[in-house]
Motif scaffolding. Structure first.
Motif, PDB file in Angstrom:
ATOM      1  N   GLU A  28      -1.558   6.404  -5.943  1.00  0.00           N
ATOM      2  CA  GLU A  28      -2.500   6.301  -7.075  1.00  0.00           C
ATOM      3  C   GLU A  28      -3.485   5.157  -6.922  1.00  0.00           C
ATOM      4  N   HIS A  29      -3.045   4.021  -6.303  1.00  0.00           N
ATOM      5  CA  HIS A  29      -3.953   2.873  -6.153  1.00  0.00           C
ATOM      6  C   HIS A  29      -5.114   3.196  -5.209  1.00  0.00           C
ATOM      7  N   LYS A  30      -4.948   4.234  -4.368  1.00  0.00           N
ATOM      8  CA  LYS A  30      -6.007   4.566  -3.403  1.00  0.00           C
ATOM      9  C   LYS A  30      -7.132   5.372  -4.035  1.00  0.00           C
ATOM     10  N   GLY A  31      -6.856   5.974  -5.198  1.00  0.00           N
ATOM     11  CA  GLY A  31      -7.898   6.713  -5.921  1.00  0.00           C
ATOM     12  C   GLY A  31      -8.642   7.679  -5.024  1.00  0.00           C
ATOM     13  N   SER A  82      -5.875  -6.103  -1.720  1.00  0.00           N
ATOM     14  CA  SER A  82      -7.255  -5.606  -1.796  1.00  0.00           C
ATOM     15  C   SER A  82      -7.240  -4.153  -2.274  1.00  0.00           C
ATOM     16  N   LEU A  83      -6.143  -3.461  -1.999  1.00  0.00           N
ATOM     17  CA  LEU A  83      -6.010  -2.081  -2.488  1.00  0.00           C
ATOM     18  C   LEU A  83      -4.603  -1.832  -3.036  1.00  0.00           C
ATOM     19  N   GLY A  84      -3.601  -2.216  -2.306  1.00  0.00           N
ATOM     20  CA  GLY A  84      -2.216  -1.988  -2.738  1.00  0.00           C
ATOM     21  C   GLY A  84      -1.870  -2.816  -3.959  1.00  0.00           C
ATOM     22  N   SER A 124     -13.910  -6.286  10.980  1.00  0.00           N
ATOM     23  CA  SER A 124     -13.216  -7.568  11.090  1.00  0.00           C
ATOM     24  C   SER A 124     -11.780  -7.424  10.610  1.00  0.00           C
ATOM     25  N   ASN A 125     -11.609  -6.745   9.491  1.00  0.00           N
ATOM     26  CA  ASN A 125     -10.264  -6.581   8.938  1.00  0.00           C
ATOM     27  C   ASN A 125      -9.344  -5.900   9.948  1.00  0.00           C
ATOM     28  N   ASN A 126      -9.823  -4.814  10.525  1.00  0.00           N
ATOM     29  CA  ASN A 126      -8.934  -4.026  11.383  1.00  0.00           C
ATOM     30  C   ASN A 126      -8.766  -4.613  12.777  1.00  0.00           C
ATOM     31  N   SER A 173     -12.301   1.484  15.077  1.00  0.00           N
ATOM     32  CA  SER A 173     -11.455   0.296  14.859  1.00  0.00           C
ATOM     33  C   SER A 173     -10.010   0.564  15.278  1.00  0.00           C
ATOM     34  N   LYS A 174      -9.542   1.792  15.032  1.00  0.00           N
ATOM     35  CA  LYS A 174      -8.155   2.120  15.387  1.00  0.00           C
ATOM     36  C   LYS A 174      -8.011   2.290  16.910  1.00  0.00           C
ATOM     37  N   TYR A 175      -9.050   2.839  17.528  1.00  0.00           N
ATOM     38  CA  TYR A 175      -9.013   2.990  18.992  1.00  0.00           C
ATOM     39  C   TYR A 175      -9.044   1.600  19.635  1.00  0.00           C
ATOM     40  N   HIS A 232       2.881  -3.016  11.316  1.00  0.00           N
ATOM     41  CA  HIS A 232       1.546  -3.494  10.915  1.00  0.00           C
ATOM     42  C   HIS A 232       0.714  -2.336  10.358  1.00  0.00           C
ATOM     43  N   LEU A 233       0.517  -2.373   9.059  1.00  0.00           N
ATOM     44  CA  LEU A 233      -0.220  -1.293   8.376  1.00  0.00           C
ATOM     45  C   LEU A 233      -1.430  -1.821   7.617  1.00  0.00           C
ATOM     46  N   ALA A 234      -1.539  -3.154   7.460  1.00  0.00           N
ATOM     47  CA  ALA A 234      -2.659  -3.727   6.705  1.00  0.00           C
ATOM     48  C   ALA A 234      -3.960  -3.364   7.404  1.00  0.00           C
ATOM     49  N   SER A 287      -8.335  -1.757   6.559  1.00  0.00           N
ATOM     50  CA  SER A 287      -9.265  -0.947   5.783  1.00  0.00           C
ATOM     51  C   SER A 287      -8.914   0.476   6.198  1.00  0.00           C
ATOM     52  N   SER A 288      -8.328   1.241   5.255  1.00  0.00           N
ATOM     53  CA  SER A 288      -7.541   2.411   5.629  1.00  0.00           C
ATOM     54  C   SER A 288      -8.273   3.741   5.539  1.00  0.00           C
ATOM     55  N   SER A 289      -9.584   3.688   5.329  1.00  0.00           N
ATOM     56  CA  SER A 289     -10.287   4.961   5.167  1.00  0.00           C
ATOM     57  C   SER A 289     -11.732   4.833   5.660  1.00  0.00           C
ATOM     58  N   PHE A 320     -16.625   4.822  12.460  1.00  0.00           N
ATOM     59  CA  PHE A 320     -16.237   3.423  12.699  1.00  0.00           C
ATOM     60  C   PHE A 320     -14.761   3.157  12.395  1.00  0.00           C
ATOM     61  N   TYR A 321     -14.209   3.906  11.455  1.00  0.00           N
ATOM     62  CA  TYR A 321     -12.771   3.762  11.185  1.00  0.00           C
ATOM     63  C   TYR A 321     -11.986   4.091  12.457  1.00  0.00           C
ATOM     64  N   ALA A 322     -12.323   5.241  13.067  1.00  0.00           N
ATOM     65  CA  ALA A 322     -11.628   5.650  14.290  1.00  0.00           C
ATOM     66  C   ALA A 322     -11.898   4.661  15.424  1.00  0.00           C
ATOM     67  N   ILE A 340       3.613  -8.524   3.610  1.00  0.00           N
ATOM     68  CA  ILE A 340       2.394  -9.341   3.432  1.00  0.00           C
ATOM     69  C   ILE A 340       1.282  -8.392   3.013  1.00  0.00           C
ATOM     70  N   ASP A 341       0.622  -8.715   1.924  1.00  0.00           N
ATOM     71  CA  ASP A 341      -0.468  -7.858   1.444  1.00  0.00           C
ATOM     72  C   ASP A 341      -1.446  -8.727   0.660  1.00  0.00           C
ATOM     73  N   ASN A 342      -2.731  -8.472   0.849  1.00  0.00           N
ATOM     74  CA  ASN A 342      -3.716  -9.258   0.093  1.00  0.00           C
ATOM     75  C   ASN A 342      -4.120  -8.555  -1.207  1.00  0.00           C
ATOM     76  N   GLY A 366       0.825  -1.210   0.000  1.00  0.00           N
ATOM     77  CA  GLY A 366       0.000   0.000   0.000  1.00  0.00           C
ATOM     78  C   GLY A 366       0.857   1.257   0.000  1.00  0.00           C
ATOM     79  N   PHE A 367       0.203   2.377   0.227  1.00  0.00           N
ATOM     80  CA  PHE A 367       0.868   3.680   0.137  1.00  0.00           C
ATOM     81  C   PHE A 367       2.005   3.814   1.165  1.00  0.00           C
ATOM     82  N   ILE A 368       1.658   3.826   2.446  1.00  0.00           N
ATOM     83  CA  ILE A 368       2.685   4.043   3.480  1.00  0.00           C
ATOM     84  C   ILE A 368       3.635   2.841   3.528  1.00  0.00           C
ATOM     85  N   GLY A 369       3.042   1.637   3.443  1.00  0.00           N
ATOM     86  CA  GLY A 369       3.847   0.414   3.550  1.00  0.00           C
ATOM     87  C   GLY A 369       4.915   0.321   2.482  1.00  0.00           C
TER      88      GLY A 369
HETATM   89  N1  LIG Z   1      -2.743   7.582   4.675  1.00  0.00           N
HETATM   90  C1  LIG Z   1      -3.070   8.249   5.788  1.00  0.00           C
HETATM   91  O1  LIG Z   1      -3.200   9.491   5.786  1.00  0.00           O
HETATM   92  C2  LIG Z   1      -3.270   7.498   7.077  1.00  0.00           C
HETATM   93  C3  LIG Z   1      -3.537   8.236   8.226  1.00  0.00           C
HETATM   94  C4  LIG Z   1      -3.724   7.562   9.434  1.00  0.00           C
HETATM   95  C5  LIG Z   1      -3.613   6.185   9.477  1.00  0.00           C
HETATM   96  N2  LIG Z   1      -3.359   5.471   8.347  1.00  0.00           N
HETATM   97  C6  LIG Z   1      -3.236   4.015   8.462  1.00  0.00           C
HETATM   98  O2  LIG Z   1      -2.004   3.622   7.907  1.00  0.00           O
HETATM   99  C7  LIG Z   1      -2.097   2.300   7.366  1.00  0.00           C
HETATM  100  C8  LIG Z   1      -1.641   2.300   5.925  1.00  0.00           C
HETATM  101  O3  LIG Z   1      -2.489   3.176   5.196  1.00  0.00           O
HETATM  102  P1  LIG Z   1      -2.232   3.561   3.691  1.00  0.00           P
HETATM  103  O4  LIG Z   1      -2.596   4.987   3.551  1.00  0.00           O
HETATM  104  O5  LIG Z   1      -0.909   3.083   3.249  1.00  0.00           O
HETATM  105  O6  LIG Z   1      -3.405   2.741   2.987  1.00  0.00           O
HETATM  106  P2  LIG Z   1      -3.403   1.577   1.892  1.00  0.00           P
HETATM  107  O7  LIG Z   1      -4.806   1.190   1.741  1.00  0.00           O
HETATM  108  O8  LIG Z   1      -2.633   2.030   0.688  1.00  0.00           O
HETATM  109  O9  LIG Z   1      -2.575   0.423   2.606  1.00  0.00           O
HETATM  110  C9  LIG Z   1      -3.175  -0.668   3.263  1.00  0.00           C
HETATM  111  C10 LIG Z   1      -2.671  -1.937   2.597  1.00  0.00           C
HETATM  112  O10 LIG Z   1      -3.136  -3.039   3.349  1.00  0.00           O
HETATM  113  C11 LIG Z   1      -3.581  -4.057   2.458  1.00  0.00           C
HETATM  114  N3  LIG Z   1      -4.552  -4.840   3.224  1.00  0.00           N
HETATM  115  C12 LIG Z   1      -5.765  -4.441   3.688  1.00  0.00           C
HETATM  116  N4  LIG Z   1      -6.334  -5.423   4.412  1.00  0.00           N
HETATM  117  C13 LIG Z   1      -5.455  -6.463   4.417  1.00  0.00           C
HETATM  118  C14 LIG Z   1      -5.450  -7.752   5.009  1.00  0.00           C
HETATM  119  N5  LIG Z   1      -6.484  -8.200   5.745  1.00  0.00           N
HETATM  120  N6  LIG Z   1      -4.374  -8.554   4.818  1.00  0.00           N
HETATM  121  C15 LIG Z   1      -3.327  -8.128   4.080  1.00  0.00           C
HETATM  122  N7  LIG Z   1      -3.274  -6.931   3.488  1.00  0.00           N
HETATM  123  C16 LIG Z   1      -4.319  -6.098   3.669  1.00  0.00           C
HETATM  124  C17 LIG Z   1      -4.148  -3.310   1.265  1.00  0.00           C
HETATM  125  O11 LIG Z   1      -4.132  -4.069   0.081  1.00  0.00           O
HETATM  126  C18 LIG Z   1      -3.172  -2.119   1.179  1.00  0.00           C
HETATM  127  O12 LIG Z   1      -2.076  -2.431   0.343  1.00  0.00           O
HETATM  128  C19 LIG Z   1      -3.550   1.879   7.549  1.00  0.00           C
HETATM  129  O13 LIG Z   1      -3.638   1.112   8.725  1.00  0.00           O
HETATM  130  C20 LIG Z   1      -4.278   3.193   7.722  1.00  0.00           C
HETATM  131  O14 LIG Z   1      -5.463   3.034   8.440  1.00  0.00           O
HETATM  132  C21 LIG Z   1      -3.180   6.106   7.151  1.00  0.00           C
END
Ligand SMILES: NC(=O)c1ccc[n+]([C@@H]2O[C@H](COP(=O)([O-])OP(=O)(O)OC[C@H]3O[C@@H](n4cnc5c(N)ncnc54)[C@H](O)[C@@H]3O)[C@@H](O)[C@H]2O)c1
Length: 315
Positions: A173-176, A34-36, A88-90, A140-142, A69-71, A73-75, A136-138, A30-32, A10-13
């Motif tokens: 770009e993959h996050k659209g 689903s977005l990255g 469930s994911n988070n 899950s993170k809390y 651990h960054l995997a 549902s990121s939004s 709900f995103y917040a 490790i990435d599934n 994904g983006f940050i990862g």
């Molecule tokens: N981008 C931001 O501004 C921001 C701000 C605060 C927190 N975060 C957190 O940072 C982390 C990374 O965010 P990001 O912006 O890179 O988003 P992102 O969606 O690009 O990255 C998440 C990655 O996790 C993968 N993924 C999702 N569920 C998975 C699973 N069950 N198993 C394996 N892979 C899985 C996706 O395919 C994706 O590549 C997330 O936890 C997000 O909630 C991001």
């Protein structure tokens, strides 16, 4: 050092994986997908495809020293589409990664929480403020933070939660439509589209370069941390969305006007975001290095060299 990055495509990862790999660490992702996308990763990084909720997937990785651990549902909008799937994911994903970390005796776990947990607390946002998540995103993170606190105490595992502010940078770009406003405005304005602003544009965000985030990871990896800690990561600068458009226009040497619309988000919209960085600067020695102007210039230059088509826009 052996570093495992979940959500590493994904983006940050991917920014973290590529940086740590360039520094000579052994990096596994490790990435599934689903977005990255695997294209975000440079050669030399081992990429395991699968879901972090599946222990057999986690066990495919060589036992790491450090887990980032960054995997997730990121939004927040992802929770509107599929609430139970995203929760469930988070939450279950987080538990599986922590159980795996204990099983392989990892030295430390770093993970992504979010500044969204602060909701509309007064700025500057401090880790000591009371937080009552409003979406709900917040939530899950809390939950991830609270689960980590107990896990750390039970197993003596050092765990670090980062409350990232609004992160932007290469590989979004993959996050659209889920990408940060900085990237989405640049993509739209490249095509001559007017950036759409909710309300009057006075709302502020602490726009943070992903490179500063990666430097926070580096500091946390080497820091002497024994229990559970939460750190804000940001720049401590609050920039209005109106000013963001002006900065992009100035950097692109154009003058595309913004379009102002009534805010369509019914409740819980965050008006102001600005990190207090006292804790992370004192304990980890963190200092942001990338100004918004510099970060925007980097993105504009990168996109001239490699204009990857974004997966859609939210406006
Ligand atoms: N981008 C931001 O501004 C921001 C701000 C605060 C927190 N975060 C957190 O940072 C982390 C990374 O965010 P990001 O912006 O890179 O988003 P992102 O969606 O690009 O990255 C998440 C990655 O996790 C993968 N993924 C999702 N569920 C998975 C699973 N069950 N198993 C394996 N892979 C899985 C996706 O395919 C994706 O590549 C997330 O936890 C997000 O909630 C991001």
């Amino acid at each position: 050092m052996k570093i495992l990055i979940t959500g590493g495509a994904g983006f940050i990862g991917s920014n973290a994986a590529n940086t740590f790999s360039q520094q000579g660490h052994s990096v596994t992702v490790i990435d599934n997908f689903s977005l990255g996308v695997p294209e975000n990763l440079e050669p030399g990084i081992l990429c395991i495809e699968g879901d972090v909720r599946d222990m057999s997937v986690l066990k495919k990785a060589d036992a790491p020293d450090i887990i980032i651990h960054l995997a997730a549902s990121s939004s927040s909008p992802m929770f509107t589409v599929d609430l139970s799937g995203a929760l469930s994911n988070n939450i279950l994903g987080h538990i599986a990664v922590l159980e795996y970390a204990v099983a392989v005796k990892a030295k430390k776990v770093l993970f992504a929480s979010t500044s969204s947990v602060y909701a509309n607390n007064p700025v500057p946002l401090k880790e000591t403020q009371e937080v009552i998540p409003t979406n709900f995103y917040a939530v899950s993170k809390y939950a991830q933070e609270n689960i980590s606190r107990v896990f750390s105490a039970l197993h003596g595992m050092p765990i670090v939660a980062f409350r990232f502010m609004s992160v932007y940078g290469p590989h979004e770009e993959h996050k659209g439509a889920f990408a940060n406003l900085v990237s989405q405005f640049i993509w739209g304005m490249e095509e001559g589209k007017s950036p759409v602003i909710y309300g009057d544009g006075t709302q502020t965000r602490d726009f943070t370069s992903v490179h500063d985030l990666v430097s926070a990871f580096e500091l946390a990896i080497t820091a002497d941390i024994s229990g559970f800690e939460i750190f804000n990561v940001g720049t401590s600068e609050a920039v209005s969305v109106r000013d963001l458009v002006d900065i992009i226009n100035a950097e692109r040497e154009v003058a595309i006007p913004a379009t102002f619309i009534e805010n369509p988000i019914p409740s819980g919209y965050i008006q102001n975001q600005q990190a207090d960085l006292s804790k992370i600067s004192t304990i980890l020695g963190y200092a942001p290095r990338v100004s918004l102007q510099t970060g925007i210039r980097e993105l504009i230059t990168l996109r001239k060299e490699n204009p990857i088509r974004p997966q859609g826009l939210s406006f």
